[in-house]
Enzyme design. Structure first.
Site, short mmCIF file in Angstrom:
data_model
loop_
_atom_site.label_atom_id
_atom_site.label_comp_id
_atom_site.label_asym_id
_atom_site.label_seq_id
_atom_site.Cartn_x
_atom_site.Cartn_y
_atom_site.Cartn_z
N ASN A 1 -11.84 -18.59 6.27
CA ASN A 1 -12.88 -18.45 7.29
C ASN A 1 -12.98 -19.72 8.13
OD1 ASN A 1 -15.65 -19.98 6.70
ND2 ASN A 1 -14.75 -19.49 4.73
N THR B 1 -12.58 -10.19 4.15
CA THR B 1 -13.85 -10.35 4.84
C THR B 1 -13.91 -11.56 5.75
OG1 THR B 1 -14.72 -11.53 2.95
CG2 THR B 1 -15.19 -9.19 3.05
N GLU C 1 -8.49 -13.06 -2.12
CA GLU C 1 -9.33 -11.90 -1.83
C GLU C 1 -8.48 -10.69 -1.44
OE1 GLU C 1 -12.65 -12.38 0.97
OE2 GLU C 1 -12.37 -10.26 1.46
N HIS D 1 -13.15 -22.11 -1.70
CA HIS D 1 -12.09 -22.98 -1.19
C HIS D 1 -12.67 -24.28 -0.66
CE1 HIS D 1 -9.46 -19.21 -0.88
NE2 HIS D 1 -9.11 -19.92 -1.93
S1 SF4 Z 1 -17.85 -15.21 3.46
FE1 SF4 Z 1 -18.97 -13.25 3.20
S2 SF4 Z 1 -17.73 -12.07 1.74
FE2 SF4 Z 1 -17.09 -14.21 1.58
S3 SF4 Z 1 -18.35 -15.08 -0.05
FE3 SF4 Z 1 -19.42 -15.46 1.88
S4 SF4 Z 1 -20.89 -13.76 2.11
FE4 SF4 Z 1 -19.32 -13.15 0.63
#
Ligand code: SF4
Length: 422
Positions: free
Chosen positions: A321, A251, A185, A84
């Site tokens: 994230n 995750t 995801e 992203h």
């Molecule tokens: S944030 Fe974690 S689960 Fe997502 S791509 Fe990166 S290492 Fe992999």
């Protein structure tokens, strides 16, 4: 899990200032979460111990560039954004990679337009079995070793969650996925997990509490259907399938929230079935957050102790994230999510993404006039260092500092706190 270092993440994603900060921290061990302090005149910039590209993102970018290099004669397609971040996706598109779906999941390239000799890359957050079946109809064999090794960039931490979901589903637990239902995801995890058991997706604590209320008999079946319909696997029956539950997560969710979601469901099952029989009704999964998300969130929390005046977080607007890093910072200070330095319009004006309104907004007087000023700058797991670097340089420029001033500051990098033994 062993970590492989990748040497093919292109140099144009790196940033000179950020690299100096990384080099400064490299030999200091990973245990200290003390932020790095870069002092340029009266501007103090705090950079967290962990930020930016994670293992899975580096691996995915490495695989995409390897595919371009190894197959110049083949059309290369990505199922959707590889990660992203608009800069990386635009870069890949300009190099001839086509995107089969747009970021909203709408199909841009039909099955019939994909040829068996084409390369198709699966992004870092994986994909659904339904989309894999669609690729098979286009003649792309997703089961070959070549495909799995070179074209499937699904992060191993994501597939680990699928494996855990499979195990628990087979043991008879309903898998509650803590995630954003529309996120690729979560869609992929839902798709893979429902092959082995019943599934339900919950977004947050409030939704977990509603599930708990239903378990406790405080919510009607009708209300449950109204709220969660469509967010469960086929054949899911709330009355029989919420008696044995296991929680896994997207995750990149907030670790603390996943623990709370699990705790809410655990307590509801304990109240209904008794503590002595709890192991049968609730599988203790801890959380299935990846290490990088954990590190970035904990390092961001450590920033707060240094009491910055404000935080600037760099990343894609649709990066899950990154949005959680903003939430952590916004608890204690004005926090601005920007996709690049271009959004720093002037010393007075900033364009940024408002997580609540879910739109880009403009704010005034974001940078205090009064010096000295202490600013936390960080970036999400899908953000190239070059973008964070440009943000730092523009802020320094707004404060009246040039490259020479920055060079002096880089020679005096320090930790905000004494270093713990690493
Ligand atoms: S944030 Fe974690 S689960 Fe997502 S791509 Fe990166 S290492 Fe992999």
């Amino acid at each position: 899990m062993a970590f492989k270092q990748f040497d093919r993440v292109p140099n144009h994603y790196a940033g000179a200032v950020i690299q100096r900060i990384k080099d400064f921290r490299q030999d200091m061990g990973k245990r200290s979460l003390a932020p790095t302090v870069l002092t340029v005149g009266e501007l103090e910039v705090l950079v967290p111990r962990h930020f930016g590209f994670c293992f899975g993102v580096e691996r995915a970018i490495h695989m995409a560039f390897s595919a371009l290099e190894r197959h110049p004669e083949r059309q290369i397609n990505l199922l959707s954004e590889i990660i992203h971040n608009p800069l990386v996706n635009d870069d890949l598109e300009q190099r001839g990679i086509r995107f089969i779906h747009d970021s909203d999941g709408q199909r841009r390239i039909e099955e019939s337009e994909i040829r068996a000799e084409d390369v198709v890359l699966i992004p870092a957050f994986g994909t659904t079995l339904e989309i894999e079946q669609s690729l098979q109809r286009s003649g792309i064999d997703t089961t070959t070793q070549e495909f799995r090794e070179h074209f499937d960039t699904t992060c191993p931490f994501v597939s680990k969650v699928w494996d855990r979901g499979e195990e628990l589903g087979q043991e008879g637990y309903t898998i509650v996925i803590h995630g954003k239902f529309r996120h690729e995801e979560t869609q992929a995890t839902h798709s893979h997990t429902k092959e082995h058991g019943k599934t339900l997706v919950v977004l947050d604590r409030d939704e977990a509490q509603q599930v708990a209320d239903f378990i406790a008999g405080k919510m009607s079946l009708e209300d449950f259907h109204e709220h969660f319909s469509g967010k469960w696997s086929e054949g899911f029956d709330p009355e029989t399938d919420l008696q044995r539950v296991a929680v896994v997560n997207q995750t990149t969710m907030l670790a603390e929230e996943t623990k709370q979601v699990a705790r809410i469901l655990r307590d509801a099952l304990s109240s209904r079935f008794g503590e002595s029989d709890l192991a049968h009704h609730f599988a203790d999964t801890n959380d299935t957050l990846c290490y990088a998300t954990n590190w970035n969130q904990n390092a961001t929390k450590a920033l707060l102790d240094a009491e910055p005046d404000l935080a600037v977080i760099v990343g894609g607007y649709n990066s899950s994230n990154t949005s959680h890093l903003v939430e952590i910072c916004a608890q204690v200070m004005p926090s601005f999510l920007i996709s690049s330095a271009d959004e720093l319009l002037s010393r007075e004006r900033i364009r940024h993404f408002d997580l609540h309104k879910k739109e880009s907004v403009e704010s005034q007087n974001w940078l205090p006039e009064q010096m000295p000023v202490r600013i936390a700058i960080t970036s999400g797991a899908s953000c190239p260092d070059v973008l964070m670097n440009a943000v730092f340089e523009r802020i320094a420029d707004f404060c009246g500092y040039d490259a020479q001033d920055i060079a002096v500051g880089l020679d005096r990098l320090a930790l905000h706190e004494p270093l713990a033994v690493g």
